[in-house]
Design an enzyme around this catalytic site. Structure first.
Site, mmCIF file in Angstrom:
data_model
loop_
_atom_site.group_PDB
_atom_site.id
_atom_site.type_symbol
_atom_site.label_atom_id
_atom_site.label_comp_id
_atom_site.label_asym_id
_atom_site.label_seq_id
_atom_site.Cartn_x
_atom_site.Cartn_y
_atom_site.Cartn_z
ATOM 1 N N MET A 162 -42.842 -8.159 6.664
ATOM 2 C CA MET A 162 -43.657 -9.392 6.965
ATOM 3 C C MET A 162 -43.600 -10.657 6.005
ATOM 4 S SD MET A 162 -46.837 -7.276 8.457
ATOM 5 C CE MET A 162 -46.735 -5.673 9.117
ATOM 6 N N HIS A 193 -37.671 -3.694 10.926
ATOM 7 C CA HIS A 193 -38.217 -4.504 11.852
ATOM 8 C C HIS A 193 -38.763 -5.887 11.238
ATOM 9 C CE1 HIS A 193 -42.248 -4.776 14.346
ATOM 10 N NE2 HIS A 193 -41.471 -5.815 14.461
ATOM 11 N N ASP A 224 -44.334 0.328 19.244
ATOM 12 C CA ASP A 224 -44.496 0.373 17.646
ATOM 13 C C ASP A 224 -45.989 -0.172 17.899
ATOM 14 O OD1 ASP A 224 -44.912 -0.230 15.025
ATOM 15 O OD2 ASP A 224 -43.330 -1.461 14.698
ATOM 16 N N MET A 244 -40.664 -9.110 10.844
ATOM 17 C CA MET A 244 -41.767 -10.120 11.177
ATOM 18 C C MET A 244 -41.772 -11.258 10.375
ATOM 19 S SD MET A 244 -44.351 -6.975 11.943
ATOM 20 C CE MET A 244 -43.287 -5.954 11.079
ATOM 21 N N ASP A 278 -41.264 -2.302 7.785
ATOM 22 C CA ASP A 278 -41.748 -3.364 8.335
ATOM 23 C C ASP A 278 -41.821 -4.429 7.171
ATOM 24 O OD1 ASP A 278 -42.742 -2.622 10.752
ATOM 25 O OD2 ASP A 278 -43.867 -0.959 9.685
ATOM 26 N N SER A 302 -43.377 4.625 10.087
ATOM 27 C CA SER A 302 -43.489 3.219 9.502
ATOM 28 C C SER A 302 -43.777 3.462 8.161
ATOM 29 C CB SER A 302 -44.411 2.362 10.220
ATOM 30 O OG SER A 302 -45.010 1.324 9.500
ATOM 31 N N HIS A 352 -38.526 3.554 9.422
ATOM 32 C CA HIS A 352 -38.821 2.068 9.873
ATOM 33 C C HIS A 352 -39.587 1.382 8.705
ATOM 34 C CE1 HIS A 352 -40.085 -0.401 13.370
ATOM 35 N NE2 HIS A 352 -41.235 -0.832 12.806
ATOM 36 N N MET A 370 -44.133 -4.032 21.254
ATOM 37 C CA MET A 370 -44.969 -3.990 20.575
ATOM 38 C C MET A 370 -46.331 -3.625 21.293
ATOM 39 S SD MET A 370 -43.920 -4.512 17.294
ATOM 40 C CE MET A 370 -45.571 -4.463 16.451
HETATM 41 C C1 DX5 Z 1 -47.322 -3.661 13.026
HETATM 42 C C2 DX5 Z 1 -46.264 -2.640 12.298
HETATM 43 C C3 DX5 Z 1 -46.129 -1.200 12.684
HETATM 44 C C4 DX5 Z 1 -47.360 -0.566 12.051
HETATM 45 C C5 DX5 Z 1 -47.647 0.967 12.955
HETATM 46 O O1 DX5 Z 1 -46.872 -4.713 12.727
HETATM 47 O O2 DX5 Z 1 -44.973 -3.129 12.997
HETATM 48 O O3 DX5 Z 1 -44.835 -0.725 12.309
HETATM 49 O O4 DX5 Z 1 -47.407 -0.578 10.758
HETATM 50 O O5 DX5 Z 1 -48.583 1.482 12.181
HETATM 51 P P1 DX5 Z 1 -49.767 2.051 13.154
HETATM 52 O O6 DX5 Z 1 -49.046 3.446 13.547
HETATM 53 O O7 DX5 Z 1 -50.857 2.514 12.012
HETATM 54 O O8 DX5 Z 1 -50.202 1.408 14.146
HETATM 55 ZN ZN ZN Z 2 -42.818 -1.934 12.917
#
Ligand code: DX5
Ligand code: ZN
Length: 231
Positions: A49, A78, A184, A80, A47, A20, A45, A149
């Site tokens: 947000m 991903h 994740d 969010m 993320d 990630s 991956h 999650m």
């Molecule tokens: C959380 C993200 C993850 C996160 C994983 O909202 O979707 O991908 O960054 O990070 P670690 O491995 O540090 O929990």
């Molecule tokens: Zn993620």
């Protein structure tokens, strides 16, 4: 290979450790991607947000596009964000091979998953630990991947919620072997084997890679533990 098939590479590479990129050094993205590729990562991956669905705000299409220029590996996006339907084609055009949306963020998850598939890429549905699992069960035959999650979406570095393990097992029982199972949040050397044992195939990892100096060691160790857990 078509775009829709390229994310299937990840299933074939299972157990697949997906970095990630939240915690990577964005001032040198090219070097980070090269280091991750050399370390054996089978995909990336990303993320996304929006500061609304989750309190944190990260990045959008331009970063996906930059990563796309730097690697041929599958890109797992991903989302969010609330009402992700508004941006699906833009993320596909930026280079996503797979887009995962949150069941909590859409009014009609099956329709949104259909819209992703119509773009010719893989469609995933994610569920937060606090959301009743039955909210997602109707979607399992309408998507390519379920993201369980193991922390509430929003931040890296949180601790693993073990309720994810039952959800992975339940999903495997409910869905056929075609459905990819991804986990994740808080996945590290203490938790990855249990995830593999519960049926996870794709493991998203942030801190347990980026807080280590040697990405190859980190990914290699996680991969070995996942193989042991899955066996
Ligand atoms: C959380 C993200 C993850 C996160 C994983 O909202 O979707 O991908 O960054 O990070 P670690 O491995 O540090 O929990
Ligand atoms: Zn993620």
């Amino acid at each position: 290979m078509s775009r829709r098939d390229s994310f299937r590479q990840l299933g074939a590479a299972a157990p697949a450790i997906l970095p990630s990129l939240l915690l990577c050094d964005f001032s040198n993205l090219e070097r980070e991607i090269a280091r991750l590729e050399e370390a054996g990562a089978p995909g990336m991956h990303l993320d996304v947000m929006d500061g609304n669905f989750v309190p944190n705000l990260t990045y959008g299409m331009p970063i996906v596009q930059a990563v796309r220029k730097l690697t041929q590996l599958p890109i797992d996006v991903h989302l969010m964000i609330r009402q992700p339907e508004r941006y699906l084609s833009q993320f596909r055009d930026a280079g996503a091979d797979l887009i995962t949306i949150h069941v909590e963020a859409v009014d009609d998850p099956r329709a949104a998953l259909g819209a992703i598939r119509d773009l010719g890429i893989g469609a995933g549905i994610a569920i937060n630990p606090g959301t009743p699992f039955d909210q997602v069960t109707d979607c399992l035959n309408a998507c390519d991947l379920l993201l369980v999650m193991s922390v509430p979406a929003g931040f890296g570095g949180q601790s693993f919620d073990r309720t994810a393990l039952d959800r992975l097992r339940q999903a495997r029982e409910l869905a056929g072997s075609d459905l990819l199972l991804e986990v994740d949040g808080g996945v590290n050397s203490d938790t990855i084997a249990a995830c593999a044992e519960a049926g996870a195939q794709l493991f998203v990892v942030g801190s347990a890679i980026f807080r280590r100096d040697d990405y190859r060691d980190a990914i290699g160790q996680l991969q070995r533990l996942a193989v042991l857990g899955g066996g």
